[in-house]
Design a protein around this motif. Structure first.
Motif, PDB file in Angstrom:
ATOM      1  N   ALA A  16       0.834  -1.204   0.000  1.00 12.38           N
ATOM      2  CA  ALA A  16       0.000   0.000   0.000  1.00 12.38           C
ATOM      3  C   ALA A  16       0.872   1.258   0.000  1.00 12.38           C
ATOM      4  CB  ALA A  16      -0.930  -0.005   1.218  1.00 12.38           C
ATOM      5  N   LEU A  17       1.932   1.253   0.801  1.00 17.37           N
ATOM      6  CA  LEU A  17       2.852   2.390   0.835  1.00 17.37           C
ATOM      7  C   LEU A  17       3.586   2.538  -0.491  1.00 17.37           C
ATOM      8  CD1 LEU A  17       4.399   1.967   4.408  1.00 17.37           C
ATOM      9  CD2 LEU A  17       2.761   3.710   3.663  1.00 17.37           C
ATOM     10  N   LEU A  18       3.932   1.413  -1.096  1.00 13.68           N
ATOM     11  CA  LEU A  18       4.629   1.431  -2.382  1.00 13.68           C
ATOM     12  C   LEU A  18       3.741   2.024  -3.468  1.00 13.68           C
ATOM     13  CD1 LEU A  18       7.247   0.559  -3.816  1.00 13.68           C
ATOM     14  CD2 LEU A  18       6.163  -1.648  -4.259  1.00 13.68           C
ATOM     15  N   LYS A  19       2.472   1.619  -3.469  1.00  9.02           N
ATOM     16  CA  LYS A  19       1.524   2.146  -4.455  1.00  9.02           C
ATOM     17  C   LYS A  19       1.291   3.640  -4.228  1.00  9.02           C
ATOM     18  CE  LYS A  19      -3.006   1.263  -6.516  1.00  9.02           C
ATOM     19  NZ  LYS A  19      -3.472   2.657  -6.512  1.00  9.02           N
ATOM     20  N   GLN A  20       1.224   4.038  -2.967  1.00 10.02           N
ATOM     21  CA  GLN A  20       1.043   5.460  -2.647  1.00 10.02           C
ATOM     22  C   GLN A  20       2.220   6.278  -3.171  1.00 10.02           C
ATOM     23  OE1 GLN A  20       0.852   6.275   1.570  1.00 10.02           O
ATOM     24  NE2 GLN A  20      -0.063   8.271   1.283  1.00 10.02           N
ATOM     25  N   ALA A  21       3.429   5.758  -3.014  1.00  9.14           N
ATOM     26  CA  ALA A  21       4.619   6.463  -3.507  1.00  9.14           C
ATOM     27  C   ALA A  21       4.603   6.545  -5.028  1.00  9.14           C
ATOM     28  CB  ALA A  21       5.877   5.745  -3.027  1.00  9.14           C
ATOM     29  N   ARG A  22       4.194   5.457  -5.683  1.00 12.23           N
ATOM     30  CA  ARG A  22       4.104   5.457  -7.154  1.00 12.23           C
ATOM     31  C   ARG A  22       3.086   6.484  -7.636  1.00 12.23           C
ATOM     32  NH1 ARG A  22       0.723   0.822  -9.687  1.00 12.23           N
ATOM     33  NH2 ARG A  22      -0.838   2.360  -9.013  1.00 12.23           N
TER      34      ARG A  22
ATOM     35  N   ASP B 103       8.133  22.501 -27.360  1.00 16.59           N
ATOM     36  CA  ASP B 103       8.167  22.446 -25.895  1.00 16.59           C
ATOM     37  C   ASP B 103       7.103  21.473 -25.377  1.00 16.59           C
ATOM     38  OD1 ASP B 103      10.257  24.243 -25.314  1.00 16.59           O
ATOM     39  OD2 ASP B 103       8.924  25.971 -25.538  1.00 16.59           O
ATOM     40  N   PHE B 104       5.908  21.558 -25.921  1.00 13.04           N
ATOM     41  CA  PHE B 104       4.832  20.692 -25.441  1.00 13.04           C
ATOM     42  C   PHE B 104       5.123  19.219 -25.733  1.00 13.04           C
ATOM     43  CE2 PHE B 104       2.360  24.692 -25.527  1.00 13.04           C
ATOM     44  CZ  PHE B 104       1.867  24.651 -24.231  1.00 13.04           C
ATOM     45  N   ILE B 105       5.753  18.936 -26.844  1.00  8.74           N
ATOM     46  CA  ILE B 105       6.161  17.562 -27.133  1.00  8.74           C
ATOM     47  C   ILE B 105       7.194  17.104 -26.103  1.00  8.74           C
ATOM     48  CG2 ILE B 105       7.187  16.006 -28.816  1.00  8.74           C
ATOM     49  CD1 ILE B 105       4.454  17.114 -29.595  1.00  8.74           C
ATOM     50  N   GLY B 106       8.148  17.977 -25.786  1.00  9.22           N
ATOM     51  CA  GLY B 106       9.162  17.654 -24.782  1.00  9.22           C
ATOM     52  C   GLY B 106       8.563  17.496 -23.394  1.00  9.22           C
ATOM     53  N   ILE B 107       7.572  18.323 -23.078  1.00 11.51           N
ATOM     54  CA  ILE B 107       6.898  18.230 -21.771  1.00 11.51           C
ATOM     55  C   ILE B 107       6.202  16.878 -21.632  1.00 11.51           C
ATOM     56  CG2 ILE B 107       4.975  19.149 -20.402  1.00 11.51           C
ATOM     57  CD1 ILE B 107       5.734  21.924 -21.651  1.00 11.51           C
ATOM     58  N   GLU B 108       5.521  16.473 -22.692  1.00  9.56           N
ATOM     59  CA  GLU B 108       4.846  15.176 -22.670  1.00  9.56           C
ATOM     60  C   GLU B 108       5.853  14.051 -22.440  1.00  9.56           C
ATOM     61  OE1 GLU B 108       1.655  12.849 -25.459  1.00  9.56           O
ATOM     62  OE2 GLU B 108       3.502  13.541 -26.422  1.00  9.56           O
ATOM     63  N   MET B 109       6.976  14.117 -23.130  1.00  6.50           N
ATOM     64  CA  MET B 109       7.990  13.072 -22.982  1.00  6.50           C
ATOM     65  C   MET B 109       8.589  13.068 -21.580  1.00  6.50           C
ATOM     66  SD  MET B 109       9.463  10.515 -24.244  1.00  6.50           S
ATOM     67  CE  MET B 109       8.794  10.684 -25.925  1.00  6.50           C
ATOM     68  N   ALA B 110       8.786  14.256 -21.008  1.00  2.27           N
ATOM     69  CA  ALA B 110       9.347  14.341 -19.658  1.00  2.27           C
ATOM     70  C   ALA B 110       8.429  13.656 -18.648  1.00  2.27           C
ATOM     71  CB  ALA B 110       9.569  15.805 -19.270  1.00  2.27           C
ATOM     72  N   LYS B 111       7.137  13.898 -18.797  1.00  2.00           N
ATOM     73  CA  LYS B 111       6.179  13.276 -17.881  1.00  2.00           C
ATOM     74  C   LYS B 111       6.123  11.769 -18.095  1.00  2.00           C
ATOM     75  CE  LYS B 111       3.178  13.260 -14.597  1.00  2.00           C
ATOM     76  NZ  LYS B 111       3.643  13.504 -13.202  1.00  2.00           N
ATOM     77  N   LEU B 112       6.131  11.337 -19.344  1.00  2.00           N
ATOM     78  CA  LEU B 112       6.104   9.910 -19.640  1.00  2.00           C
ATOM     79  C   LEU B 112       7.314   9.190 -19.045  1.00  2.00           C
ATOM     80  CD1 LEU B 112       4.856   9.864 -23.353  1.00  2.00           C
ATOM     81  CD2 LEU B 112       3.619   9.056 -21.329  1.00  2.00           C
ATOM     82  N   LEU B 113       8.485   9.797 -19.171  1.00  2.01           N
ATOM     83  CA  LEU B 113       9.703   9.183 -18.629  1.00  2.01           C
ATOM     84  C   LEU B 113       9.646   9.114 -17.115  1.00  2.01           C
ATOM     85  CD1 LEU B 113      12.426  10.827 -20.912  1.00  2.01           C
ATOM     86  CD2 LEU B 113      11.629   8.448 -20.956  1.00  2.01           C
TER      87      LEU B 113
ATOM     88  N   ALA C 123       8.784   5.526 -12.381  1.00  4.22           N
ATOM     89  CA  ALA C 123       8.067   5.226 -11.134  1.00  4.22           C
ATOM     90  C   ALA C 123       7.430   3.847 -11.190  1.00  4.22           C
ATOM     91  CB  ALA C 123       6.998   6.287 -10.881  1.00  4.22           C
ATOM     92  N   PHE C 124       6.849   3.489 -12.334  1.00  6.43           N
ATOM     93  CA  PHE C 124       6.207   2.187 -12.470  1.00  6.43           C
ATOM     94  C   PHE C 124       7.249   1.069 -12.507  1.00  6.43           C
ATOM     95  CE2 PHE C 124       2.316   4.349 -13.094  1.00  6.43           C
ATOM     96  CZ  PHE C 124       1.294   3.417 -12.995  1.00  6.43           C
ATOM     97  N   GLN C 125       8.385   1.342 -13.095  1.00  6.36           N
ATOM     98  CA  GLN C 125       9.457   0.342 -13.118  1.00  6.36           C
ATOM     99  C   GLN C 125       9.946   0.047 -11.704  1.00  6.36           C
ATOM    100  OE1 GLN C 125      10.571  -1.490 -15.607  1.00  6.36           O
ATOM    101  NE2 GLN C 125      12.123  -2.504 -14.361  1.00  6.36           N
ATOM    102  N   GLU C 126      10.143   1.095 -10.930  1.00  3.06           N
ATOM    103  CA  GLU C 126      10.569   0.919  -9.539  1.00  3.06           C
ATOM    104  C   GLU C 126       9.495   0.182  -8.743  1.00  3.06           C
ATOM    105  OE1 GLU C 126      12.111   3.568  -5.706  1.00  3.06           O
ATOM    106  OE2 GLU C 126      11.320   4.565  -7.485  1.00  3.06           O
ATOM    107  N   TYR C 127       8.228   0.523  -9.003  1.00  4.27           N
ATOM    108  CA  TYR C 127       7.116  -0.139  -8.314  1.00  4.27           C
ATOM    109  C   TYR C 127       7.109  -1.642  -8.617  1.00  4.27           C
ATOM    110  CZ  TYR C 127       2.323  -1.601  -7.320  1.00  4.27           C
ATOM    111  OH  TYR C 127       1.215  -2.277  -6.868  1.00  4.27           O
ATOM    112  N   ARG C 128       7.263  -1.997  -9.887  1.00  4.33           N
ATOM    113  CA  ARG C 128       7.235  -3.411 -10.264  1.00  4.33           C
ATOM    114  C   ARG C 128       8.392  -4.184  -9.633  1.00  4.33           C
ATOM    115  NH1 ARG C 128       5.446  -1.132 -15.268  1.00  4.33           N
ATOM    116  NH2 ARG C 128       7.617  -0.943 -15.974  1.00  4.33           N
TER     117      ARG C 128
END
Length: 202
Positions: free
Chosen positions: A98-104, A164-174, A179-184
């Motif tokens: 639960a704590l791990l999911k909260q952090a993710r 910039d908006f394309i770069g912003i999208e990529m920054a968020k995706l990365l 975060a999901f990789q660390e969670y898994r």
């Protein structure tokens, strides 16, 4: 053994054992009529107070022997200890996950950075950014110029381009992907942990 009812206006002490000669479950006092004998739960109620050596319990798994009025070693201690440890491990894993999911989730919907600028990352902010990213992609595909004033997390207003908006999208995706990789990875370690010590080390 016949049931014995005692009527009294005073607080009546009693104790409950598991079966007629099982381990002591609880002690208490009641102002109502006390009945000595089996109760609806299948346990056994005795009127009075348990002997003084009730407090001399050595192991948490010892059982109270009502025939000898003493604590005795539980013949099933090894199994009960293993069962308790397994249950504690399960509960600890649930809490850890639960704590791990909260952090993710805090990363997925938290602020993020692009070119030194900090952007809000909550659901509404991501929705607004999604609309602008879509418009930016359309403008780039059509060969049109695209700029837009945008408010950052600190309320600073900046002018951003389609790129910039394309770069912003990529920054968020990365950020979210990391975060999901660390969670898994951590969840797999939690699932495979066999002791509380292993779990605490994650």
């Amino acid at each position: 053994m016949a049931l014995k009812s005692l009527e009294s206006n005073a607080m009546i002490p009693y104790y409950v054992t598991e079966g007629e000669f099982g381990k002591l479950i609880s002690v208490g006092r009641s102002s109502s009529a006390a009945t000595e004998g089996p109760n609806l739960d299948g346990n056994y109620v005795r009127v009075g107070i348990p002997p003084a050596n009730y407090y001399d319990k050595v192991s948490e798994f010892d059982v109270w022997d009502s025939s000898s009025l003493s604590w005795v070693k539980n013949p099933n201690e090894e199994q009960e200890r293993a069962l308790k440890q397994a249950q504690e491990l399960i509960e600890a894993k649930v809490s850890k996950q639960a704590l791990l999911k909260q952090a993710r989730d805090s990363v997925e919907y938290g602020p993020f950075t692009y070119n030194g600028m900090v952007f809000d990352g909550d659901v509404d902010a991501q929705r607004r950014l999604g609309v602008l990213v879509s418009a930016a992609k359309t403008a780039i595909a059509s060969g049109y110029s695209f700029t837009k004033d945008f408010t950052l997390a600190d309320n600073t207003v900046v002018q951003l381009t389609a790129e910039d908006f394309i770069g912003i999208e990529m920054a968020k995706l990365l950020q979210v992907d990391a975060a999901f990789q660390e969670y898994r990875e951590k969840k797999a370690r939690i699932d495979s942990a066999t002791t509380l010590e292993e779990l605490e080390a994650i």
